[in-house]
Design a protein around this motif. Structure first.
Motif, PDB file in Angstrom:
ATOM      1  N   GLY A   1       0.820  -1.216   0.000  1.00 19.99           N
ATOM      2  CA  GLY A   1       0.000   0.000   0.000  1.00 19.99           C
ATOM      3  C   GLY A   1       0.851   1.262   0.000  1.00 19.99           C
ATOM      4  N   HIS A   2       1.862   1.295   0.845  1.00 19.70           N
ATOM      5  CA  HIS A   2       2.747   2.472   0.903  1.00 19.70           C
ATOM      6  C   HIS A   2       3.518   2.639  -0.391  1.00 19.70           C
ATOM      7  CE1 HIS A   2       1.880   3.469   4.999  1.00 19.70           C
ATOM      8  NE2 HIS A   2       2.248   2.284   5.438  1.00 19.70           N
ATOM      9  N   TRP A   3       3.957   1.503  -0.923  1.00 24.59           N
ATOM     10  CA  TRP A   3       4.732   1.548  -2.170  1.00 24.59           C
ATOM     11  C   TRP A   3       3.863   2.075  -3.310  1.00 24.59           C
ATOM     12  CZ3 TRP A   3       9.470   1.752  -3.769  1.00 24.59           C
ATOM     13  CH2 TRP A   3       9.818   1.370  -5.067  1.00 24.59           C
ATOM     14  N   MET A   4       2.628   1.563  -3.413  1.00 24.06           N
ATOM     15  CA  MET A   4       1.770   1.928  -4.533  1.00 24.06           C
ATOM     16  C   MET A   4       1.268   3.375  -4.436  1.00 24.06           C
ATOM     17  SD  MET A   4       2.094  -0.550  -6.498  1.00 24.06           S
ATOM     18  CE  MET A   4       1.127   0.265  -7.757  1.00 24.06           C
ATOM     19  N   ALA A   5       1.399   3.975  -3.259  1.00 28.11           N
ATOM     20  CA  ALA A   5       1.025   5.400  -3.145  1.00 28.11           C
ATOM     21  C   ALA A   5       1.875   6.252  -4.086  1.00 28.11           C
ATOM     22  CB  ALA A   5       1.182   5.860  -1.697  1.00 28.11           C
ATOM     23  N   LEU A   6       2.989   5.688  -4.559  1.00 27.76           N
ATOM     24  CA  LEU A   6       3.850   6.417  -5.500  1.00 27.76           C
ATOM     25  C   LEU A   6       3.134   6.729  -6.811  1.00 27.76           C
ATOM     26  CD1 LEU A   6       7.196   4.448  -5.041  1.00 27.76           C
ATOM     27  CD2 LEU A   6       6.821   6.862  -4.511  1.00 27.76           C
ATOM     28  N   ILE A   7       2.070   5.976  -7.118  1.00 27.42           N
ATOM     29  CA  ILE A   7       1.418   6.243  -8.407  1.00 27.42           C
ATOM     30  C   ILE A   7       0.283   7.273  -8.277  1.00 27.42           C
ATOM     31  CG2 ILE A   7       2.031   3.971  -9.329  1.00 27.42           C
ATOM     32  CD1 ILE A   7      -1.022   3.353  -9.245  1.00 27.42           C
ATOM     33  N   GLU A   8       0.180   7.872  -7.122  1.00 27.76           N
ATOM     34  CA  GLU A   8      -0.860   8.889  -6.946  1.00 27.76           C
ATOM     35  C   GLU A   8      -0.801   9.987  -8.019  1.00 27.76           C
ATOM     36  OE1 GLU A   8      -1.623   9.740  -2.776  1.00 27.76           O
ATOM     37  OE2 GLU A   8      -2.188  11.767  -3.406  1.00 27.76           O
ATOM     38  N   PRO A   9       0.406  10.505  -8.339  1.00 25.75           N
ATOM     39  CA  PRO A   9       0.442  11.524  -9.411  1.00 25.75           C
ATOM     40  C   PRO A   9      -0.113  11.004 -10.741  1.00 25.75           C
ATOM     41  CG  PRO A   9       2.530  11.447  -8.232  1.00 25.75           C
ATOM     42  CD  PRO A   9       1.736  10.270  -7.766  1.00 25.75           C
ATOM     43  N   ALA A  10       0.095   9.716 -11.018  1.00 25.58           N
ATOM     44  CA  ALA A  10      -0.436   9.123 -12.248  1.00 25.58           C
ATOM     45  C   ALA A  10      -1.960   9.111 -12.210  1.00 25.58           C
ATOM     46  CB  ALA A  10       0.104   7.711 -12.425  1.00 25.58           C
ATOM     47  N   ALA A  11      -2.502   8.718 -11.066  1.00 25.55           N
ATOM     48  CA  ALA A  11      -3.965   8.664 -10.922  1.00 25.55           C
ATOM     49  C   ALA A  11      -4.561  10.060 -11.027  1.00 25.55           C
ATOM     50  CB  ALA A  11      -4.320   8.024  -9.583  1.00 25.55           C
ATOM     51  N   LYS A  12      -3.863  11.042 -10.465  1.00 25.63           N
ATOM     52  CA  LYS A  12      -4.365  12.423 -10.527  1.00 25.63           C
ATOM     53  C   LYS A  12      -4.329  12.932 -11.969  1.00 25.63           C
ATOM     54  CE  LYS A  12      -3.888  14.262  -5.919  1.00 25.63           C
ATOM     55  NZ  LYS A  12      -2.921  14.742  -4.934  1.00 25.63           N
ATOM     56  N   ALA A  13      -3.249  12.614 -12.676  1.00 23.43           N
ATOM     57  CA  ALA A  13      -3.121  13.067 -14.060  1.00 23.43           C
ATOM     58  C   ALA A  13      -4.221  12.462 -14.926  1.00 23.43           C
ATOM     59  CB  ALA A  13      -1.747  12.679 -14.606  1.00 23.43           C
TER      60      ALA A  13
END
Ligand SMILES: [Zn+2]
Length: 223
Positions: free
Chosen positions: A127-139
């Motif tokens: 979960g912590h690791w995948m939070a890295l893709i938040e900018p991708a999800a926002k984009a």
């Protein structure tokens, strides 16, 4: 539990096949050291091994794999950081010319993020690791009425772009890219189809490559 028999069998196949064909190359590399031109950053997923997809022999690819093939932004905090260490070695010691960020279809890490899966372990490392893709999800914006599979494909591909952006936060990468000595690429492997697409920097879209070969192999004969 004994050492898995499937691995012994695989090694025997390697001994009788590739090793026989490539032994000179292995010996040469053992003396001269490795000097791969390409680093690949990809997912741990057992279905998307870069050496298999790119038919690479010994010494050709420097590979860093982790869940979903992500790179955290540059954070010189003194912590032990696996991806940063691999990247630093590839760029500063091996002086690779290309870094390929390879995403793939049906990525479990991306799906877990998209479905807001509950923590998968007490520490919730994923979960912590995948939070890295938040900018991708926002984009990408909200999923809305988009079918889940279509959204996941877009998120998997947007994650590749986010990872490339994160690579550029490393001073050692940025300076070499700006000097034209290092190029960053995005790619995407369709597990079910076997199709490989490459990110077009200008359009931001992933376009399939080797399409003629692909069509020749997979298109049904007309008669
Ligand atoms: Zn994956």
């Amino acid at each position: 539990m004994p050492f898995p028999q499937s691995l012994i069998d695989g090694y025997r196949a390697f001994l009788n096949g590739r090793l026989r064909a490539e032994q000179d190359r292995y010996r040469e590399l053992s003396q001269a050291g490795q000097s791969p031109q390409v680093m690949v950053i990809s997912c741990c997923d057992s279905r998307c091994a870069p050496e298999t997809i790119f038919d690479a022999g010994p010494g050709e690819l420097f590979v860093a794999r982790n869940v979903s093939g992500l790179v955290p932004p540059y954070t010189p905090d003194g912590a032990a950081r696996a991806v940063s260490a691999s990247l630093e070695f590839a760029v500063q010691s091996l002086r690779v010319k290309h870094i390929v960020v390879l995403g793939h279809a049906q990525c479990g890490g991306i799906r877990a993020y998209a479905e807001e899966a509950k923590p998968l372990s007490p520490g919730d490392f994923i979960g912590h690791w995948m939070a890295l893709i938040e900018p991708a999800a926002k984009a990408l914006g909200p999923r809305g009425a988009m079918p889940l599979e279509e959204y996941l494909t877009k998120l998997e591909q947007a994650s590749v772009v986010t990872t490339i952006n994160n690579l550029m936060t490393f001073p050692c990468v940025k300076i070499l890219v700006e000097r034209g000595k290092l190029t960053l690429h995005g790619a995407y492997f369709g597990v079910a189809t076997g199709k490989l697409s490459v990110l077009d920097e200008k359009t931001g879209a992933f376009a399939p490559v080797a399409t003629e070969d692909y069509a020749r192999i997979f298109n049904a004969p007309r008669f």
